[in-house]
Design an enzyme around this catalytic site. Structure first.
Site, PDB file in Angstrom:
ATOM      1  N   TYR A 222       0.865  -1.174   0.000  1.00 25.95           N
ATOM      2  CA  TYR A 222       0.000   0.000   0.000  1.00 25.95           C
ATOM      3  C   TYR A 222       0.905   1.228   0.000  1.00 25.95           C
ATOM      4  CZ  TYR A 222      -4.398  -2.461   0.675  1.00 25.95           C
ATOM      5  OH  TYR A 222      -5.503  -3.243   0.489  1.00 25.95           O
TER       6      TYR A 222
ATOM      7  N   HIS B 127      -3.763  -2.756  -8.229  1.00 27.37           N
ATOM      8  CA  HIS B 127      -5.000  -3.441  -7.824  1.00 27.37           C
ATOM      9  C   HIS B 127      -6.134  -2.456  -7.606  1.00 27.37           C
ATOM     10  CE1 HIS B 127      -7.780  -5.600  -5.100  1.00 27.37           C
ATOM     11  NE2 HIS B 127      -7.396  -6.674  -5.775  1.00 27.37           N
TER      12      HIS B 127
ATOM     13  N   HIS C 108      35.869   6.528   4.696  1.00 29.10           N
ATOM     14  CA  HIS C 108      36.354   7.703   5.418  1.00 29.10           C
ATOM     15  C   HIS C 108      36.308   7.479   6.921  1.00 29.10           C
ATOM     16  CE1 HIS C 108      36.980  11.932   6.474  1.00 29.10           C
ATOM     17  NE2 HIS C 108      35.935  11.824   7.283  1.00 29.10           N
TER      18      HIS C 108
ATOM     19  N   MET D  15      34.796   9.118  12.964  1.00 28.56           N
ATOM     20  CA  MET D  15      33.691   8.869  12.048  1.00 28.56           C
ATOM     21  C   MET D  15      33.860   7.477  11.447  1.00 28.56           C
ATOM     22  SD  MET D  15      33.197  12.335   9.829  1.00 28.56           S
ATOM     23  CE  MET D  15      32.501  13.824  10.530  1.00 28.56           C
TER      24      MET D  15
END
Length: 560
Positions: A231, A263, A354, A429
């Site tokens: 949906y 549908h 990175h 990071m």
């Protein structure tokens, strides 16, 4: 219904000899008509106002019209890729047993058409009363058009009585030539069913006014997920100051080639209690869908597979717009994907890993359905001083529902205090910048351990350590980490926390606007099967030789 087929009616009786003679005459006549009709003219689309795809791939398309004066239905069947024949017909609930069928089949040299029925075991029989009447057949660039006619009622107990309401149409494709009708194995056919209302009401289309305006509401760039039922919700906004209008007609707008997947569709108007609604284009059951979309429930239009354009009577219309009416609409589409076609997804062709100074190893893995499928990019000897965009040896296909998991290994043995995530060079990071096509709205997606679980960790550490960690609101998470005495207990508990605690997600569009929805406390991906570490292939070992220097000729050397 089965009971309806056998209800009495006044029909002339036929003697067995007459029936046999008629049967062979009909078969011969059908063969002649089929061959001659292949040279006929193309059918006009206007002759068949109702149309529906039979199979999910759209290879079989049925069009029909209804003649109430003749009490008959005229069918036009487009077979885009004809193999060795086709079964088409009707049954009580869509079964291939006790079905009423029109059959086109080939023995490899000649083709045949006939009216048949199947018994309770699915065995085919030629019907003594041929009520599917072949009208013509024609080859065209798009495929074979097969035209035939069928009365509503035939007074044949083996035939389906076409009535008002739902009709279960069935089809089956013959992949191999067959010697005869009886040789067809119904259970081995590639087939399916489609539900339609064949007997559409004979209502004239009202004249549309000359000042009519047209509005299209379509969901852009939908990639249908590879699941049977989806949906999809899309929010549309009417212009500011949109005046009151009346809906007098609506019809579906479906991308060519996707007819078999759509549908039904509905357009809802949102509640006027809210001044604004967030933009959204995604699955209706997604965690990204804003809760406010649940206040869009007033139906403006509804369409389902097999339906044509809907017209209000000339004296009626559905009002929307103007004062006291919400400018926000929600389009909801039900995609039915029984063959679980894959969504197109994206293709990653380059990647840049990175980290900051502590990074030593980085790897990104593609996971699907809990199984690691493919390494996207990996660097086992990563250096933060050598970061380049690297073209991948092969393009990696990523589909909706897949997970890209990037893992970094760090070395902080030369540091005296904890290293935390952040933008500073001494913070860390774990990033992969991926380059892909086609372009989507997603620009950035990052994750971190849920703050609530991290707060629980600091509370737990306080209970088992002499030196209390300040839990004051003004103390940042990095400062709390800096004050932890890093013994074995504190380290192992933190490692365990990272293994089960939910994560907070943060995903942005290219416009820097965050995607709407609930992103907090997302579960970690569950990986049940991991990729095996590659084993280097060593060449065959040479025969052992005594250790000796290898002679080399460098010519005459000179000392200056």
């Amino acid at each position: 219904m089965q009971e309806s087929r056998s209800k009495p009616c006044s029909c002339p009786s036929l003697k067995l000899r007459e029936v046999a003679s008629m049967y062979f005459t009909m078969v011969a006549a059908f063969l002649v008509i089929l061959v001659v009709a292949l040279q006929g003219s193309a059918p006009r689309q206007s002759d068949f106002p109702y149309k529906v795809p039979l199979d999910p791939q759209g290879l079989l398309e049925l069009s029909w019209n209804v003649s109430y004066p003749e009490q008959a239905v005229h069918f036009q069947l487009l077979i885009r890729e004809l193999r060795f024949g086709l079964l088409f017909g009707m049954s009580d609930r869509g079964e291939f047993e006790n079905a009423d069928l029109a059959v086109l089949w080939s023995d490899g040299r000649n083709s045949y058409f006939g009216d048949a029925w199947s018994d309770a075991k699915g065995q085919l029989h030629m019907d003594s009363q041929q009520d599917y009447q072949l009208l013509g057949a024609r080859r065209a660039p798009e495929g074979l058009y097969l035209l035939f006619r069928r009365p509503f009622s035939t007074c044949d107990p083996k035939d389906y009585l076409i009535e008002d309401g739902t009709v279960h149409l069935i089809y089956g494709v013959l992949e191999e030539p067959v010697r005869s009708l009886q040789a067809i194995n119904v259970s081995a056919l590639h087939g399916g069913l489609q539900r339609v209302q064949l007997l559409k009401p004979n209502i004239s289309i009202p004249q549309l006014p000359s000042d009519m305006k047209t509005m299209e509401i379509t969901a852009p760039d939908v990639v249908i997920p590879s699941q049977e039922t989806t949906y999809w919700c899309y929010m549309a906004e009417l212009p500011e100051g949109f005046p009151k209008h009346h809906i007098i007609m609506y019809e579906p707008v479906v991308t060519a080639g996707n007819e078999a997947l759509v549908h039904h569709m509905e357009v809802f108007q949102c509640a006027a209690d809210f001044d604004s609604f967030p933009r959204y284009n995604g699955p209706c059951d997604s965690k990204m869908k804003p809760d406010r979309l649940n206040y869009c429930r007033h139906v403006l239009a509804a369409w389902a597979m097999g339906a044509q354009a809907f017209y209000y009577p000339e004296e009626a219309g559905l009002a929307f717009g103007g004062p006291g009416s919400s400018r926000y609409l929600r389009l909801e589409i039900h995609y039915h994907n029984p063959l679980v076609f894959k969504a197109a997804g994206i293709r990653i062709f380059a990647s840049q890993l990175h980290t900051h100074l502590a990074g030593r190893k980085v790897v990104t893995v593609l996971s699907r359905d809990g199984r690691e499928r493919q390494v996207v990019n990996a660097d086992g000897h990563y250096s933060p001083h050598f970061q380049e965009i690297r073209m991948l040896k092969e393009v990696v296909a990523v589909f909706p529902g897949d997970e890209l998991i990037t893992t970094c290994t760090y070395n902080t043995e030369d540091r005296s205090r904890a290293t935390v995530g952040g933008f500073g060079i001494l913070e860390e990071m774990c990033v992969n910048y991926v380059h892909y096509y086609p372009q989507s709205q997603l620009e950035l997606c990052k994750s971190a351990v849920d703050p609530g679980y991290l707060h629980r960790y600091f509370n737990l550490v306080n209970r088992f350590n002499d030196e209390e960690i300040c839990m004051c609101p003004q103390v940042s998470v990095p400062q709390q980490f800096y004050s932890i005495p890093w013994n074995t207990f504190n380290r192992d508990v933190l490692k365990s926390l990272y293994g089960f605690a939910p994560i907070s997600m943060h995903c942005n569009k290219s416009s820097a606007v965050r995607f709407p929805g609930e992103w907090e406390k997302q579960p970690l991906p569950s990986i049940t099967e991991r990729l095996r570490e590659p084993v280097p292939r060593c060449p065959p070992a040479p025969e052992p030789q005594p250790a000796a220097p290898v002679p080399i000729n460098l010519g005459q050397l000179r000392r200056d």
